[in-house]
Design a protein around this motif. Structure first.
Motif, PDB file in Angstrom:
ATOM      1  N   ALA A 281     -51.976-106.945 -35.260  1.00  0.00           N
ATOM      2  CA  ALA A 281     -51.025-107.182 -36.351  1.00  0.00           C
ATOM      3  C   ALA A 281     -50.184-108.422 -36.076  1.00  0.00           C
ATOM      4  O   ALA A 281     -49.843-109.169 -37.008  1.00  0.00           O
ATOM      5  CB  ALA A 281     -50.129-105.958 -36.535  1.00  0.00           C
ATOM      6  N   ILE A 282     -49.848-108.660 -34.808  1.00  0.00           N
ATOM      7  CA  ILE A 282     -49.075-109.856 -34.435  1.00  0.00           C
ATOM      8  C   ILE A 282     -49.883-111.113 -34.745  1.00  0.00           C
ATOM      9  O   ILE A 282     -49.373-112.077 -35.334  1.00  0.00           O
ATOM     10  CB  ILE A 282     -48.723-109.831 -32.934  1.00  0.00           C
ATOM     11  CG1 ILE A 282     -47.953-108.561 -32.589  1.00  0.00           C
ATOM     12  CG2 ILE A 282     -47.945-111.080 -32.545  1.00  0.00           C
ATOM     13  CD1 ILE A 282     -46.645-108.423 -33.281  1.00  0.00           C
ATOM     14  N   VAL A 283     -51.144-111.114 -34.377  1.00  0.00           N
ATOM     15  CA  VAL A 283     -52.009-112.268 -34.632  1.00  0.00           C
ATOM     16  C   VAL A 283     -52.181-112.480 -36.132  1.00  0.00           C
ATOM     17  O   VAL A 283     -52.141-113.613 -36.625  1.00  0.00           O
ATOM     18  CB  VAL A 283     -53.378-112.075 -33.949  1.00  0.00           C
ATOM     19  CG1 VAL A 283     -54.368-113.142 -34.401  1.00  0.00           C
ATOM     20  CG2 VAL A 283     -53.219-112.114 -32.436  1.00  0.00           C
ATOM     21  N   ALA A 284     -52.364-111.393 -36.874  1.00  0.00           N
ATOM     22  CA  ALA A 284     -52.570-111.498 -38.315  1.00  0.00           C
ATOM     23  C   ALA A 284     -51.359-112.110 -39.000  1.00  0.00           C
ATOM     24  O   ALA A 284     -51.497-113.022 -39.835  1.00  0.00           O
ATOM     25  CB  ALA A 284     -52.878-110.126 -38.904  1.00  0.00           C
ATOM     26  N   LEU A 285     -50.152-111.649 -38.659  1.00  0.00           N
ATOM     27  CA  LEU A 285     -48.953-112.181 -39.299  1.00  0.00           C
ATOM     28  C   LEU A 285     -48.702-113.627 -38.873  1.00  0.00           C
ATOM     29  O   LEU A 285     -48.220-114.439 -39.666  1.00  0.00           O
ATOM     30  CB  LEU A 285     -47.743-111.306 -38.974  1.00  0.00           C
ATOM     31  CG  LEU A 285     -46.455-111.642 -39.722  1.00  0.00           C
ATOM     32  CD1 LEU A 285     -46.682-111.689 -41.234  1.00  0.00           C
ATOM     33  CD2 LEU A 285     -45.351-110.650 -39.375  1.00  0.00           C
ATOM     34  N   THR A 286     -49.042-113.957 -37.643  1.00  0.00           N
ATOM     35  CA  THR A 286     -48.921-115.345 -37.190  1.00  0.00           C
ATOM     36  C   THR A 286     -49.829-116.256 -38.017  1.00  0.00           C
ATOM     37  O   THR A 286     -49.414-117.335 -38.454  1.00  0.00           O
ATOM     38  CB  THR A 286     -49.286-115.468 -35.703  1.00  0.00           C
ATOM     39  OG1 THR A 286     -48.415-114.640 -34.932  1.00  0.00           O
ATOM     40  CG2 THR A 286     -49.171-116.904 -35.217  1.00  0.00           C
ATOM     41  N   GLY A 287     -51.062-115.805 -38.251  1.00  0.00           N
ATOM     42  CA  GLY A 287     -51.973-116.582 -39.084  1.00  0.00           C
ATOM     43  C   GLY A 287     -51.428-116.770 -40.485  1.00  0.00           C
ATOM     44  O   GLY A 287     -51.533-117.861 -41.065  1.00  0.00           O
ATOM     45  N   CYS A 288     -50.814-115.728 -41.047  1.00  0.00           N
ATOM     46  CA  CYS A 288     -50.207-115.840 -42.378  1.00  0.00           C
ATOM     47  C   CYS A 288     -49.112-116.909 -42.386  1.00  0.00           C
ATOM     48  O   CYS A 288     -49.012-117.706 -43.321  1.00  0.00           O
ATOM     49  CB  CYS A 288     -49.625-114.490 -42.796  1.00  0.00           C
ATOM     50  SG  CYS A 288     -50.844-113.183 -43.051  1.00  0.00           S
ATOM     51  N   CYS A 289     -48.297-116.910 -41.346  1.00  0.00           N
ATOM     52  CA  CYS A 289     -47.221-117.910 -41.252  1.00  0.00           C
ATOM     53  C   CYS A 289     -47.790-119.324 -41.234  1.00  0.00           C
ATOM     54  O   CYS A 289     -47.252-120.236 -41.880  1.00  0.00           O
ATOM     55  CB  CYS A 289     -46.397-117.665 -39.994  1.00  0.00           C
ATOM     56  SG  CYS A 289     -45.414-116.150 -40.014  1.00  0.00           S
ATOM     57  N   LEU A 290     -48.874-119.528 -40.494  1.00  0.00           N
ATOM     58  CA  LEU A 290     -49.495-120.853 -40.414  1.00  0.00           C
ATOM     59  C   LEU A 290     -50.038-121.281 -41.772  1.00  0.00           C
ATOM     60  O   LEU A 290     -49.943-122.464 -42.156  1.00  0.00           O
ATOM     61  CB  LEU A 290     -50.621-120.834 -39.380  1.00  0.00           C
ATOM     62  CG  LEU A 290     -50.204-120.520 -37.943  1.00  0.00           C
ATOM     63  CD1 LEU A 290     -51.435-120.362 -37.053  1.00  0.00           C
ATOM     64  CD2 LEU A 290     -49.272-121.597 -37.385  1.00  0.00           C
ATOM     65  N   ILE A 291     -50.589-120.341 -42.523  1.00  0.00           N
ATOM     66  CA  ILE A 291     -51.113-120.644 -43.857  1.00  0.00           C
ATOM     67  C   ILE A 291     -49.980-121.028 -44.801  1.00  0.00           C
ATOM     68  O   ILE A 291     -50.058-122.039 -45.513  1.00  0.00           O
ATOM     69  CB  ILE A 291     -51.896-119.440 -44.403  1.00  0.00           C
ATOM     70  CG1 ILE A 291     -53.171-119.226 -43.585  1.00  0.00           C
ATOM     71  CG2 ILE A 291     -52.250-119.629 -45.885  1.00  0.00           C
ATOM     72  CD1 ILE A 291     -53.837-117.883 -43.819  1.00  0.00           C
ATOM     73  N   TRP A 292     -48.908-120.239 -44.818  1.00  0.00           N
ATOM     74  CA  TRP A 292     -47.806-120.530 -45.736  1.00  0.00           C
ATOM     75  C   TRP A 292     -47.086-121.829 -45.381  1.00  0.00           C
ATOM     76  O   TRP A 292     -46.688-122.588 -46.259  1.00  0.00           O
ATOM     77  CB  TRP A 292     -46.826-119.356 -45.736  1.00  0.00           C
ATOM     78  CG  TRP A 292     -47.414-118.116 -46.344  1.00  0.00           C
ATOM     79  CD1 TRP A 292     -48.285-118.043 -47.398  1.00  0.00           C
ATOM     80  CD2 TRP A 292     -47.192-116.768 -45.933  1.00  0.00           C
ATOM     81  NE1 TRP A 292     -48.610-116.739 -47.666  1.00  0.00           N
ATOM     82  CE2 TRP A 292     -47.957-115.927 -46.781  1.00  0.00           C
ATOM     83  CE3 TRP A 292     -46.414-116.173 -44.934  1.00  0.00           C
ATOM     84  CZ2 TRP A 292     -47.958-114.543 -46.662  1.00  0.00           C
ATOM     85  CZ3 TRP A 292     -46.427-114.792 -44.811  1.00  0.00           C
ATOM     86  CH2 TRP A 292     -47.189-113.991 -45.666  1.00  0.00           C
ATOM     87  N   ALA A 293     -46.925-122.108 -44.088  1.00  0.00           N
ATOM     88  CA  ALA A 293     -46.302-123.373 -43.683  1.00  0.00           C
ATOM     89  C   ALA A 293     -47.209-124.548 -44.030  1.00  0.00           C
ATOM     90  O   ALA A 293     -46.745-125.606 -44.462  1.00  0.00           O
ATOM     91  CB  ALA A 293     -46.001-123.356 -42.188  1.00  0.00           C
ATOM     92  N   GLY A 294     -48.528-124.369 -43.844  1.00  0.00           N
ATOM     93  CA  GLY A 294     -49.468-125.422 -44.209  1.00  0.00           C
ATOM     94  C   GLY A 294     -49.456-125.702 -45.695  1.00  0.00           C
ATOM     95  O   GLY A 294     -49.508-126.865 -46.135  1.00  0.00           O
TER      96      GLY A 294
END
Length: 266
Positions: free
Chosen positions: A209-222
């Motif tokens: 879940a930590i990795v998944a939410l981190t990936g979401c953050c990278l997508i939204w910042a991108g």
């Protein structure tokens, strides 16, 4: 311990960071602000987006080293807040000015606190820009959002859910019962009030879940950087594909109420 899917998403997150860094390595990044705030809007978006990616890389490093999740969550909270704030600023009008006013308010408050501290009094003058003037006019329309993260996140259509995730992360960040619980293990039934102290925290949230939410953050910042870039096509498909992998949308839209408050100029 990551599952096979978690390892795949960690690799995808690494690729997102590498792609983002590739854009920054270009000789010139052409910007096109979405509002009348000159370079203040893209400057804030870029700064927060870079911060998101640097925090994201740190989170992935910690997870790969099998660091206890309870020790990773405070960094994830910072990453999440930076990503969604960048996303909010990139789609909004005049909120960068509102954020400037809030930062100025915070710095003036810091100056007052430092003046009252004997050990820190000498660094009052090192608090930069605290003597600047507040901005007025349109900057006031999002004053509450700049001051309170709950109101900022609720500017999105999915604001209630976005804030719920933030509250969850805060619970494992602030010095309180949720943090303490990770270091305690209840005694066997019948031994009321007894507990065992753990020197290593328990797993509050699965590493996947930590990795998944981190990936979401990278997508939204991108996506935030794409909004204020002159070339809005670049990385669009990559971010869409990544969003599909992580089960999210790459663009969190502002609510109609937020658009009305800002003058519907998206």
């Amino acid at each position: 311990m990551l599952s096979e899917n978690g390892r795949a998403q960690l690799l995808s997150s690494r690729n997102l960071i590498a792609s983002f860094d590739g854009v920054l390595d270009e000789e010139e990044l052409r910007l096109r602000p979405r509002s009348g705030e000159a370079l203040s809007q893209p400057a804030m978006v870029l700064g927060l987006a870079v911060h998101t990616h640097r925090l994201g890389a740190l989170i992935l490093d910690l997870i790969e080293r099998e660091t206890a999740v309870a020790l990773v969550l405070p960094t994830l909270r910072a990453c999440y807040e930076a990503a969604l704030t960048a996303h909010w600023i990139a789609q909004s009008k005049n909120v960068a000015f509102a954020m400037f006013n809030e930062e100025l308010r915070q710095r003036r408050g810091l100056q007052r606190s430092v003046r009252e501290s004997i050990s820190l009094n000498e660094i009052v003058e090192a608090i930069a820009h605290a003597d600047e003037e507040y901005l007025s006019g349109n900057a006031l329309t999002s004053k509450e959002q700049a001051q309170f993260i709950e109101q900022r996140l609720k500017d999105f259509d999915v604001g209630a859910e976005a804030y719920a995730y933030y509250r969850l992360l805060c619970g494992y960040t602030h010095a309180g019962a949720s943090v303490v619980d990770q270091y305690l293990e209840e005694a066997a039934e019948g031994d009321a009030g007894a507990f065992t102290l753990l020197t290593e925290p328990s797993e509050a949230i699965p590493a996947d879940a930590i990795v998944a939410l981190t990936g979401c953050c990278l997508i939204w910042a991108g996506s935030a950087v794409r909004y204020i870039s002159d070339d809005r096509i670049r990385r669009r498909q990559e971010l869409r594909d990544a969003a599909a992998e992580f089960g999210i949308v790459p663009d969190l839209r502002l609510s109609f109420a937020a658009q009305d408050r800002q003058g519907r100029s998206r």
